[in-house]
Scaffold this motif. Structure first.
Motif, PDB file in Angstrom:
ATOM      1  N   LEU A  23       0.831  -1.199   0.000  1.00 23.44           N
ATOM      2  CA  LEU A  23       0.000   0.000   0.000  1.00 23.44           C
ATOM      3  C   LEU A  23       0.868   1.252   0.000  1.00 23.44           C
ATOM      4  O   LEU A  23       0.665   2.174  -0.818  1.00 23.44           O
ATOM      5  CB  LEU A  23      -0.917  -0.009   1.224  1.00 23.44           C
ATOM      6  N   LEU A  24       1.848   1.319   0.895  1.00 23.62           N
ATOM      7  CA  LEU A  24       2.713   2.490   0.966  1.00 23.62           C
ATOM      8  C   LEU A  24       3.550   2.650  -0.305  1.00 23.62           C
ATOM      9  O   LEU A  24       3.756   3.768  -0.791  1.00 23.62           O
ATOM     10  CB  LEU A  24       3.613   2.387   2.192  1.00 23.62           C
ATOM     11  N   SER A  25       4.017   1.533  -0.829  1.00 21.29           N
ATOM     12  CA  SER A  25       4.834   1.595  -2.037  1.00 21.29           C
ATOM     13  C   SER A  25       4.046   2.185  -3.208  1.00 21.29           C
ATOM     14  O   SER A  25       4.534   3.081  -3.922  1.00 21.29           O
ATOM     15  CB  SER A  25       5.327   0.185  -2.394  1.00 21.29           C
ATOM     16  N   ARG A  26       2.818   1.714  -3.400  1.00 19.20           N
ATOM     17  CA  ARG A  26       1.998   2.210  -4.507  1.00 19.20           C
ATOM     18  C   ARG A  26       1.567   3.656  -4.278  1.00 19.20           C
ATOM     19  O   ARG A  26       1.572   4.466  -5.212  1.00 19.20           O
ATOM     20  CB  ARG A  26       0.776   1.298  -4.694  1.00 19.20           C
ATOM     21  N   CYS A  27       1.200   3.988  -3.050  1.00 18.16           N
ATOM     22  CA  CYS A  27       0.773   5.361  -2.751  1.00 18.16           C
ATOM     23  C   CYS A  27       1.918   6.348  -2.952  1.00 18.16           C
ATOM     24  O   CYS A  27       1.735   7.432  -3.530  1.00 18.16           O
ATOM     25  CB  CYS A  27       0.236   5.453  -1.333  1.00 18.16           C
ATOM     26  N   VAL A  30       2.591   7.019  -6.655  1.00 20.49           N
ATOM     27  CA  VAL A  30       1.576   7.874  -7.273  1.00 20.49           C
ATOM     28  C   VAL A  30       1.743   9.324  -6.835  1.00 20.49           C
ATOM     29  O   VAL A  30       1.770  10.250  -7.658  1.00 20.49           O
ATOM     30  CB  VAL A  30       0.159   7.367  -6.919  1.00 20.49           C
ATOM     31  N   LEU A  31       1.870   9.551  -5.525  1.00 17.31           N
ATOM     32  CA  LEU A  31       1.897  10.918  -5.016  1.00 17.31           C
ATOM     33  C   LEU A  31       3.227  11.617  -5.284  1.00 17.31           C
ATOM     34  O   LEU A  31       3.263  12.836  -5.473  1.00 17.31           O
ATOM     35  CB  LEU A  31       1.584  10.920  -3.516  1.00 17.31           C
ATOM     36  N   SER A  32       4.315  10.857  -5.294  1.00 16.57           N
ATOM     37  CA  SER A  32       5.615  11.460  -5.636  1.00 16.57           C
ATOM     38  C   SER A  32       5.598  11.986  -7.064  1.00 16.57           C
ATOM     39  O   SER A  32       6.174  13.051  -7.357  1.00 16.57           O
ATOM     40  CB  SER A  32       6.730  10.434  -5.465  1.00 16.57           C
ATOM     41  N   LYS A  33       4.914  11.271  -7.939  1.00 14.52           N
ATOM     42  CA  LYS A  33       4.794  11.738  -9.325  1.00 14.52           C
ATOM     43  C   LYS A  33       3.988  13.028  -9.390  1.00 14.52           C
ATOM     44  O   LYS A  33       4.304  13.933 -10.161  1.00 14.52           O
ATOM     45  CB  LYS A  33       4.136  10.659 -10.171  1.00 14.52           C
ATOM     46  N   TYR A  99      -9.759   9.780   1.862  1.00 13.97           N
ATOM     47  CA  TYR A  99      -9.822   8.658   2.796  1.00 13.97           C
ATOM     48  C   TYR A  99     -10.240   7.412   2.046  1.00 13.97           C
ATOM     49  O   TYR A  99     -11.086   7.452   1.162  1.00 13.97           O
ATOM     50  CB  TYR A  99     -10.725   8.961   3.997  1.00 13.97           C
ATOM     51  N   MET A 100      -9.601   6.298   2.401  1.00 15.88           N
ATOM     52  CA  MET A 100      -9.790   5.048   1.663  1.00 15.88           C
ATOM     53  C   MET A 100      -9.416   3.870   2.557  1.00 15.88           C
ATOM     54  O   MET A 100      -8.800   4.043   3.619  1.00 15.88           O
ATOM     55  CB  MET A 100      -8.932   5.048   0.397  1.00 15.88           C
ATOM     56  N   ASP A 101      -9.805   2.665   2.124  1.00 16.07           N
ATOM     57  CA  ASP A 101      -9.467   1.454   2.858  1.00 16.07           C
ATOM     58  C   ASP A 101      -8.004   1.077   2.608  1.00 16.07           C
ATOM     59  O   ASP A 101      -7.389   1.509   1.627  1.00 16.07           O
ATOM     60  CB  ASP A 101     -10.378   0.302   2.441  1.00 16.07           C
ATOM     61  N   THR A 102      -7.477   0.229   3.482  1.00 13.01           N
ATOM     62  CA  THR A 102      -6.078  -0.188   3.350  1.00 13.01           C
ATOM     63  C   THR A 102      -5.919  -1.487   2.569  1.00 13.01           C
ATOM     64  O   THR A 102      -4.797  -1.908   2.310  1.00 13.01           O
ATOM     65  CB  THR A 102      -5.448  -0.394   4.739  1.00 13.01           C
ATOM     66  N   ASP A 103      -7.005  -2.151   2.217  1.00 16.26           N
ATOM     67  CA  ASP A 103      -6.912  -3.498   1.644  1.00 16.26           C
ATOM     68  C   ASP A 103      -6.586  -3.518   0.160  1.00 16.26           C
ATOM     69  O   ASP A 103      -6.558  -4.581  -0.457  1.00 16.26           O
ATOM     70  CB  ASP A 103      -8.208  -4.273   1.897  1.00 16.26           C
ATOM     71  N   LEU A 104      -6.351  -2.330  -0.457  1.00 13.01           N
ATOM     72  CA  LEU A 104      -5.969  -2.191  -1.865  1.00 13.01           C
ATOM     73  C   LEU A 104      -7.070  -2.584  -2.838  1.00 13.01           C
ATOM     74  O   LEU A 104      -6.814  -2.738  -4.030  1.00 13.01           O
ATOM     75  CB  LEU A 104      -4.690  -3.002  -2.169  1.00 13.01           C
ATOM     76  N   GLN A 105      -8.295  -2.750  -2.347  1.00 15.79           N
ATOM     77  CA  GLN A 105      -9.408  -2.919  -3.284  1.00 15.79           C
ATOM     78  C   GLN A 105      -9.687  -1.610  -4.019  1.00 15.79           C
ATOM     79  O   GLN A 105     -10.141  -1.615  -5.153  1.00 15.79           O
ATOM     80  CB  GLN A 105     -10.657  -3.387  -2.542  1.00 15.79           C
ATOM     81  N   PRO A 107      -7.877   1.325  -5.701  1.00 11.78           N
ATOM     82  CA  PRO A 107      -6.506   1.564  -6.177  1.00 11.78           C
ATOM     83  C   PRO A 107      -6.047   2.996  -5.929  1.00 11.78           C
ATOM     84  O   PRO A 107      -6.727   3.957  -6.325  1.00 11.78           O
ATOM     85  CB  PRO A 107      -6.612   1.282  -7.682  1.00 11.78           C
ATOM     86  N   PRO A 108      -4.907   3.187  -5.283  1.00 13.76           N
ATOM     87  CA  PRO A 108      -4.376   4.548  -5.089  1.00 13.76           C
ATOM     88  C   PRO A 108      -4.031   5.234  -6.402  1.00 13.76           C
ATOM     89  O   PRO A 108      -3.931   6.465  -6.445  1.00 13.76           O
ATOM     90  CB  PRO A 108      -3.125   4.320  -4.226  1.00 13.76           C
ATOM     91  N   GLU A 109      -3.872   4.458  -7.476  1.00 12.64           N
ATOM     92  CA  GLU A 109      -3.581   5.048  -8.787  1.00 12.64           C
ATOM     93  C   GLU A 109      -4.729   5.917  -9.300  1.00 12.64           C
ATOM     94  O   GLU A 109      -4.577   6.643 -10.300  1.00 12.64           O
ATOM     95  CB  GLU A 109      -3.278   3.943  -9.804  1.00 12.64           C
ATOM     96  N   LEU A 110      -5.891   5.853  -8.636  1.00 13.43           N
ATOM     97  CA  LEU A 110      -7.039   6.662  -9.042  1.00 13.43           C
ATOM     98  C   LEU A 110      -6.989   8.072  -8.451  1.00 13.43           C
ATOM     99  O   LEU A 110      -7.718   8.965  -8.895  1.00 13.43           O
ATOM    100  CB  LEU A 110      -8.336   5.969  -8.615  1.00 13.43           C
TER     101      LEU A 110
END
Length: 333
Positions: A23-27, A30-33, A99-105, A107-110
């Motif tokens: 979760l942290l890796s994907r977030c 996305v946000l660093s970009k 705000y979002m769930d942590t289970d990666l259902q 996608p932080p890419e959104l």
């Protein structure tokens, strides 16, 4: 040049050590970009730990020490998802809040798509995500969830959007208004709609869970009680009107039966009185029990609210540059 906004991402969770690293890796990717593209000045992750029993808290403390973009708010006992989201909003510092769930259902890419909506139209204060498909979920869960949304959508004055869950973007202005509500059992999806302002929707496909098993089965008592006490009772007084209608209907029906019985008596016809009597008793009794149960839900909710207890109690915080003041623990004015 206008100041670039700061984004806070709030996660309400319990026992999610299996998914936190990904979760942290994907977030962060996305946000660093977004920071590189000059769409954000910075970002923070506010994890609200609903008293996890696994290694989640230790993992997040390590991330806070190593990278510095993680903040952790640990609750003194389990309070539930919505209450933890409110706590995260109270401790967040961003101009925009996701705000979002942590289970990666979800996608932080959104998140860039959500920000794109408010970048195009500054009047938008809330952006909902609308699930067009849901991978990895059973048909019975989808069916029950759909029925629940339809019930709440039909009963609420400000219509609750169907298939819009706990993955949203809110402005700081909208968050301040949400924090003004005093419910001890908040239904976040409803409160966000209730604040009004201009709201938009972004469709997406919900993914399967990133790791581990769900901690809240759809048919669990926790889900059922949350629907009745938090969602239904807090969003609508329609059941009270339903009670009145049921009482009126039963009274009229009983009146017609009484007239029929009197007519048959004057005509000298013999009636099987036991059947008529038991039918009337059972019908009236069932209506009374139903009405009493519905009234009990509202009385229980009133009982909880009038005591004025705090919505949440924080055990400790970690990763904040300054220790949050006591005013954060008080209801927002």
């Amino acid at each position: 040049m206008p100041r670039l906004p700061v984004l806070s991402v709030i996660f309400s969770f319990r026992n999610e050590e299996d998914v936190i690293p990904e979760l942290l890796s994907r977030c962060r990717a996305v946000l660093s970009k977004l920071v590189t593209e000059k769409r954000l000045s910075s970002f923070e992750f506010v994890f609200v730990d609903d008293e996890s029993r696994d290694n989640s808290f230790a993992m997040l403390k390590k991330e806070a020490d190593t990278v510095g973009d993680v903040r952790v708010v640990r609750m003194s006992r389990p309070f539930g998802v919505s209450v933890c989201v409110l706590a995260g909003m109270r401790y967040s510092s961003g101009d925009w809040i996701v705000y979002m769930d942590t289970d990666l259902q979800d996608p932080p890419e959104l998140i860039p798509e959500l920000l794109k909506v408010v970048e195009k139209d500054p009047e938008v204060q809330v952006v909902h995500t609308k699930r067009m498909a849901r991978d990895g979920e059973t048909w019975i869960k989808l069916f029950i969830t759909r029925i629940g949304y339809l019930i709440l959508h039909f009963l609420t004055k400000s219509k609750l959007p169907i298939e819009c869950g706990d993955f949203k973007l809110l402005s700081r202005r909208a968050v301040k208004e949400v924090l003004r509500f005093k419910e001890t059992k908040p239904f976040m999806r409803w409160l966000v709609c209730l604040v009004g302002f201009k709201q938009e929707f972004v469709p997406y496909r919900r993914e399967a869970r990133g790791g581990g098993d769900t901690h809240i089965p759809i048919l669990s008592w926790r889900v059922v009680s949350n629907f009745l006490e938090s969602a239904l009772v807090s969003t609508s007084i329609f059941p009270l009107h339903l009670i009145s209608a049921a009482g009126l209907f039963s009274s009229l029906l009983c009146g017609l039966i009484l007239v029929y019985i009197l007519i048959q008596k004057f005509l000298g016809h013999n009636l099987p009185g036991w059947t008529a009597l038991m039918s009337a008793v059972l019908f009236i009794g069932s209506v009374q029990i139903l009405c009493t149960g519905l009234l009990g839900l509202y009385l229980a909710s009133i009982f909880e609210e009038v005591k004025g207890r705090p919505a949440f109690i924080v055990d400790q915080t970690y990763g904040f540059s300054n220790s949050p003041g006591e005013e954060l623990l008080l209801p927002a004015s």
